[in-house]
Design an enzyme around this catalytic site. Structure first.
Site, mmCIF file in Angstrom:
data_model
loop_
_atom_site.group_PDB
_atom_site.id
_atom_site.type_symbol
_atom_site.label_atom_id
_atom_site.label_comp_id
_atom_site.label_asym_id
_atom_site.label_seq_id
_atom_site.Cartn_x
_atom_site.Cartn_y
_atom_site.Cartn_z
ATOM 1 N N SER A 279 0.838 -1.203 0.000
ATOM 2 C CA SER A 279 0.000 0.000 0.000
ATOM 3 C C SER A 279 0.869 1.247 0.000
ATOM 4 C CB SER A 279 -0.891 0.037 1.245
ATOM 5 O OG SER A 279 -0.106 0.293 2.395
ATOM 6 N N ASP A 280 0.399 2.309 -0.641
ATOM 7 C CA ASP A 280 1.014 3.607 -0.390
ATOM 8 C C ASP A 280 0.794 3.891 1.103
ATOM 9 O OD1 ASP A 280 2.276 6.045 -0.631
ATOM 10 O OD2 ASP A 280 1.141 6.672 -2.386
ATOM 11 N N TRP A 281 1.610 4.791 1.653
ATOM 12 C CA TRP A 281 1.597 5.003 3.112
ATOM 13 C C TRP A 281 0.221 5.504 3.570
ATOM 14 C CZ3 TRP A 281 5.334 2.533 1.584
ATOM 15 C CH2 TRP A 281 6.449 2.217 2.355
ATOM 16 N N ALA A 283 -2.633 4.172 2.637
ATOM 17 C CA ALA A 283 -3.657 4.070 1.588
ATOM 18 C C ALA A 283 -4.654 2.938 1.826
ATOM 19 C CB ALA A 283 -2.999 3.891 0.217
#
Ligand SMILES: *[C@@H]1O[C@H](CO)[C@@H](O)[C@H](O)[C@H]1NC(C)=O
Ligand SMILES: *[C@@H]1O[C@H](CO)[C@@H](O)[C@H](O)[C@H]1NC(C)=O
Ligand SMILES: *[C@@H]1O[C@H](CO)[C@@H](O)[C@H](O)[C@H]1NC(C)=O
Ligand SMILES: *[C@@H]1O[C@H](CO)[C@@H](O)[C@H](O)[C@H]1NC(C)=O
Ligand SMILES: *[C@@H]1O[C@H](CO)[C@@H](O)[C@H](O)[C@H]1NC(C)=O
Ligand SMILES: *[C@@H]1O[C@H](CO)[C@@H](O)[C@H](O)[C@H]1NC(C)=O
Ligand SMILES: *[C@@H]1O[C@H](CO)[C@@H](O)[C@H](O)[C@H]1NC(C)=O
Ligand SMILES: *[C@@H]1O[C@H](CO)[C@@H](O)[C@H](O)[C@H]1NC(C)=O
Ligand SMILES: *[C@@H]1O[C@H](CO)[C@@H](O)[C@H](O)[C@H]1NC(C)=O
Ligand SMILES: *[C@@H]1O[C@H](CO)[C@@H](O)[C@H](O)[C@H]1NC(C)=O
Ligand SMILES: *[C@@H]1O[C@H](CO)[C@@H](O)[C@H](O)[C@H]1NC(C)=O
Ligand SMILES: *[C@@H]1O[C@H](CO)[C@@H](O)[C@H](O)[C@H]1NC(C)=O
Length: 780
Positions: A279-281, A283
């Site tokens: 995941s993006d941070w 997200a």
């Protein structure tokens, strides 16, 4: 399909009769993204077979708790941006993740590399590979297992996009080619490359949920998805990418990190992706839904999967999540580690890279001596010369040079600052940029980095330089060599000009950062400096450090503006490279990786906002389909200021003798099996082209020969090659056309197809300077 999609969007708006703000339930959008379950297991085919087998062997010894544990992030006092859980019982160390695509961020003894857009402007595959190999080596020496780059999304749909500069180009072919080289280079160094952001993260505005407003939904039809946004991800997966980062935005109103069509369907089934999705941070928005949709690792920690991934374990134990899904998450992660050889002698995670650089720490120099030439060549080749009236450049020992503009000299500070400053953007230079650039800052500075030369964009993609060669530093040194007298004024917007100046150099920039889209594509303060100098200096040369498209029409036709260079974001060798170009030590060889319009209004997409009935669920309808950048300008017959692929040098080239021939199987459908990147047949060479390029001028220089093909009636870049040619030299340039390069996505059949017919092939030096053409006849 494209028409059906529009009908779908607009009928939802009009026929449902909802009023402003009335849609309050996410369930209103259910079904817009088709469900694709279950999540495919790691295929473990081809070059991944051995790593897959080793991972299965190790993961089979892990308890369910251990498997869950390694899928979630843990806090760390290293400079690693994230750290996965570990399995100490089995000596499995847990993996360090660090930004980003332009070098190791936020630490010391590393290089500040040219940014993505600068690499894109070089059009040089080999140099791109070498840069990536060097960056990968630096990540490895700092004990970073997972480099959080390269960026291929945003692709650059919105010209004002705050992160476009992190990617290579808004053309999917150019972007995909350079992404493939970057993935291969980083991974050749033994570090996992993370291709991001999957997918359609095309604006920063409303990228994150805000109170009761969800993040922006990118609504994309299937054909556009395949032919544009997914295309460079396919190249990256084909090159062996071991990680893909899912993005903050929603996709057809389903969050990207829980979108089963995107993760299970497009990525893990169609592209046969072997690695893991991270995941993006921050997200991740749900627990079980994201697990089932194909998310494998959550960063920087997961409230949903819980401490130690305990909720995953609980969900398996109460029967709501198949254990095989957790096993697959762990297998994909551990296999990626084996695939890079990280089980053998990999440095300790984040060594010599403390979160706080002001505390005592071990000095770990990550730089390879061989990086010097690659840094300089990288900086050189991303400069694009677009105007050079009467051969004003290169200089020949000028007597008097005057230097103006806030962008000429080094920034006033480059300090280590404590972690957590400005949301974790920790280096002094970066935070200074963010402060000054803030949209809340008044007036003139809004679109510029006013306190020094601009060589990297801001946010998590910012590189960290070992030093900065500013243009002024390098010009001073050259003045010493040539006995040139210099005058300068970096402060005034209307500086005094010594009338005996041989030339006046004006340095301005166009700032961009993660987190915000740009306020425009030109600013009056910077344009004012150019105009004020030009009124008093008949040989005014503009150098523009630009993080994305920057308009020049406010002064480009001024008769005293004699030369203009789009200098992009060259990294730490900025000034050194520029001076070699200004003085003709090297000939410019960059080409624009985007279209420069005459006016903002010529572009067809702006950041979308929460409005009307969708004020809690902002919508971005990609209704232009594949027609972004030059495809749109061609379709609308708009004349750009400088077209995609354009760039001048100090010599001239002539093209001749184009040949094209079919060399492979041209059946309508591609043959399988699915390999990394898609069906194997898509990667077959089906045609070859060749052309002769001659240097007809008086200096040696490199040319980027470009090949475009009309596919589905749209002229598209489908080949390029950068060749150095001596004076009078003739070089035969060859292009391989893969099946995918000539194919179009058939929505009905859910397949790439290669219709029989005559394909027009055009070759030349830019997207609008294509002097020779040929027909390629495809028979099924
Ligand atoms: C988005 O919706 C369009 C139109 O229904 C569809 O063609 C496409 O496959 C969907 N894509 C995703 C990822 O949901
Ligand atoms: C989970 O990972 C953490 C962080 O690396 C580690 O301290 C802990 O021992 C791991 N738990 C298990 C059950 O292995
Ligand atoms: C790439 O560049 C390196 C260093 O200049 C050179 O040794 C190598 O032959 C080049 N490779 C190709 C394919 O041009
Ligand atoms: C959304 O949040 C705002 C601010 O907290 C609040 O005023 C508004 O009533 C909320 N709207 C809905 C529909 O929940
Ligand atoms: C997950 O676990 C944490 C505790 O680790 C708990 O606070 C949280 O509510 C759980 N979340 C869900 C969605 O189950
Ligand atoms: C199973 O466990 C998960 C995670 O704790 C929880 O979210 C879910 O509600 C549970 N389901 C049932 C049927 O108990
Ligand atoms: C370029 O040079 C020619 C020949 O010297 C001259 O006539 C012309 O005015 C020059 N153009 C500009 C824009 O200076
Ligand atoms: C940066 O420039 C702005 C505008 O010129 C100025 O107000 C500010 O003090 C400068 N900051 C630093 C750190 O020099
Ligand atoms: C610059 O140009 C302006 C307007 O043409 C003029 O008034 C001024 O004297 C000039 N002088 C210098 C030194 O640049
Ligand atoms: C160009 O520069 C010359 C020399 O300073 C000046 O006399 C002339 O007015 C300038 N031209 C324009 C259009 O400003
Ligand atoms: C761009 O267009 C706007 C209106 O759309 C106009 O006001 C402006 O002058 C134009 N700018 C240029 C440089 O042509
Ligand atoms: C290129 O084409 C010209 C004209 O058709 C021909 O004379 C020449 O032999 C060709 N050169 C090569 C190398 O094929």
């Amino acid at each position: 399909m494209y028409c059906l999609w529009q009908t779908f969007i607009f009928s939802a708006v009009i026929l449902s009769g909802v009023k402003a703000g009335e849609i309050t339930e996410d369930s209103y959008f259910y079904g817009e993204s088709p469900p694709v379950y279950p999540s495919p297991q790691m295929p473990g085919t081809g070059t991944w077979a051995a790593a897959n087998a080793k991972a299965i062997a190790l993961v089979s010894q892990m308890t369910l708790e251990e498997r869950s544990n390694i899928t979630v992030g843990y806090s760390t006092d290293t400079g690693c941006g994230g750290f996965t859980g570990s399995a100490p019982r089995l000596n499995w160390p847990g993996l360090c993740l660090s930004d980003a695509g332009n070098g190791v961020r936020n630490t010391d003894l590393v290089n500040g590399w040219p940014s993505g857009v600068h690499v894109g402007a070089s059009w040089n595959r080999n140099l791109t590979h070498q840069r990536a190999l060097q960056m990968g080596g630096e990540f490895k020496k700092k004990g970073v297992n997972i480099a959080l780059g390269p960026v291929v999304g945003p692709l650059g749909r919105v010209a004002e996009g705050g992160r476009n500069w992190e990617g290579f180009s808004n053309d999917p072919y150019l972007c995909g080619q350079l992404a493939g080289e970057t993935v291969a280079g980083i991974e050749d160094a033994g570090v996992i490359a993370t291709v991001k952001h999957f997918i359609a993260n095309e604006q920063e505005t409303n990228r994150l949920p805000d109170g009761n407003v969800t993040s922006i939904s990118s609504n994309i039809d299937d054909k556009t998805m395949h032919e544009l946004y997914l295309w460079p991800f396919a190249d990256a997966v084909h090159a062996g990418a071991a990680a893909v980062m899912c993005s903050y935005n929603r996709l057809n109103n389903s969050y990207s990190c829980q979108n089963s069509k995107a993760l299970n369907g497009l990525l893990k089934t169609e592209l046969g992706f072997e690695g893991f999705v991270v995941s993006d941070w921050g997200a991740q928005q749900t627990g079980l839904s994201s697990a089932e949709a194909g998310l494998d690792v959550v960063m920087p920690s997961s409230v949903f999967w819980g401490v130690s991934g305990g909720n995953l374990t609980a969900a398996v134990n109460n029967g709501s999540l198949p254990e095989s899904r957790v096993t697959d998450m762990a297998t994909r992660l551990v296999a990626s580690w084996y695939q890079m050889g990280q089980d053998q002698g990999f440095p300790a995670g984040g060594i010599g890279m403390p979160a706080d650089l002001t505390v005592p720490h071990e000095a770990v120099d990550a730089r390879d001596p061989a990086s010097k030439t690659i840094l300089l060549n990288g900086a050189l080749e991303g400069h694009v010369l677009v105007k050079n009236t009467n051969k004003t450049l290169p200089f020949n020992k000028p007597k008097v040079l005057s230097i103006f503009g806030y962008d000429a000299q080094a920034p006033p500070d480059l300090n280590p600052t404590p972690p957590g400053v400005l949301g974790g953007f920790a280096l002094g230079y970066e935070s200074q940029l963010l402060e000054t650039w803030s949209p809340f800052a008044s007036g003139i500075v809004t679109q510029t980095a006013p306190n020094g030369t601009f060589f990297t964009g801001g946010g998590s993609g910012a590189c960290t330089p070992a030093y900065i060669s500013a243009p002024f530093d390098a010009l001073q040194e050259q003045a010493y060599q040539d006995d040139t007298t210099l005058f300068w004024d970096f402060i005034s917007g209307d500086p005094l000009v010594n009338p005996i100046s041989d030339a006046c150099l004006v340095f301005i920039n166009a700032f961009a950062s993660e987190g915000e889209d740009r306020g425009g594509l030109h600013d009056d303060f910077s344009d004012g400096i150019v105009l004020n100098v030009a009124k008093n200096c008949s040989n005014t040369i503009v150098v523009l450090h630009n993080a994305g498209v920057r308009l020049v029409d406010q002064w480009i036709e001024h008769p005293n503006v004699t030369a203009v260079i789009f200098a992009h974001l060259p990294g730490q060798d900025s000034g050194r490279a520029l001076v070699q170009l200004l003085y003709g030590v090297q000939s410019p060889s960059g080409k624009l990786p985007y279209t420069v319009a005459k006016n903002e209004s010529d572009y067809n997409a702006d950041p979308d906002l929460p409005e009307g009935e969708f004020s809690l669920f902002p919508q971005s309808n990609f209704s232009e389909g594949v027609f972004i950048d030059y495809r749109y300008f061609d379709k609308k017959n708009l004349t750009p200021r400088y077209e995609f692929g354009f760039g001048l040098t100090y010599t001239t080239f002539q093209y001749s003798n184009l040949t094209v021939e079919v060399v492979g199987n041209t059946s309508y459908y591609p043959a399988g099996p699915v390999i990394s990147g898609g069906l194997a047949g898509l990667w077959d060479v089906v045609a070859k082209a060749s052309v002769i390029v001659e240097n007809t001028g008086s200096v040696e220089a490199a040319e980027v020969a470009q090949l475009y093909v009309y596919v589905d009636s749209v002229k598209q870049l489908r080949g390029f090659s950068k060749v150095n040619i001596p004076v009078g030299g003739r070089v035969t340039v060859e292009f391989d056309l893969l099946r995918r390069d000539l194919s179009q996505w058939d929505v009905e059949n859910q397949s790439w197809v290669l219709p029989a017919g005559s394909y027009e092939v055009l070759v030349g030096s830019s997207s609008r300077d294509l002097p020779i053409q040929a027909e390629l006849v495809i028979e099924n």
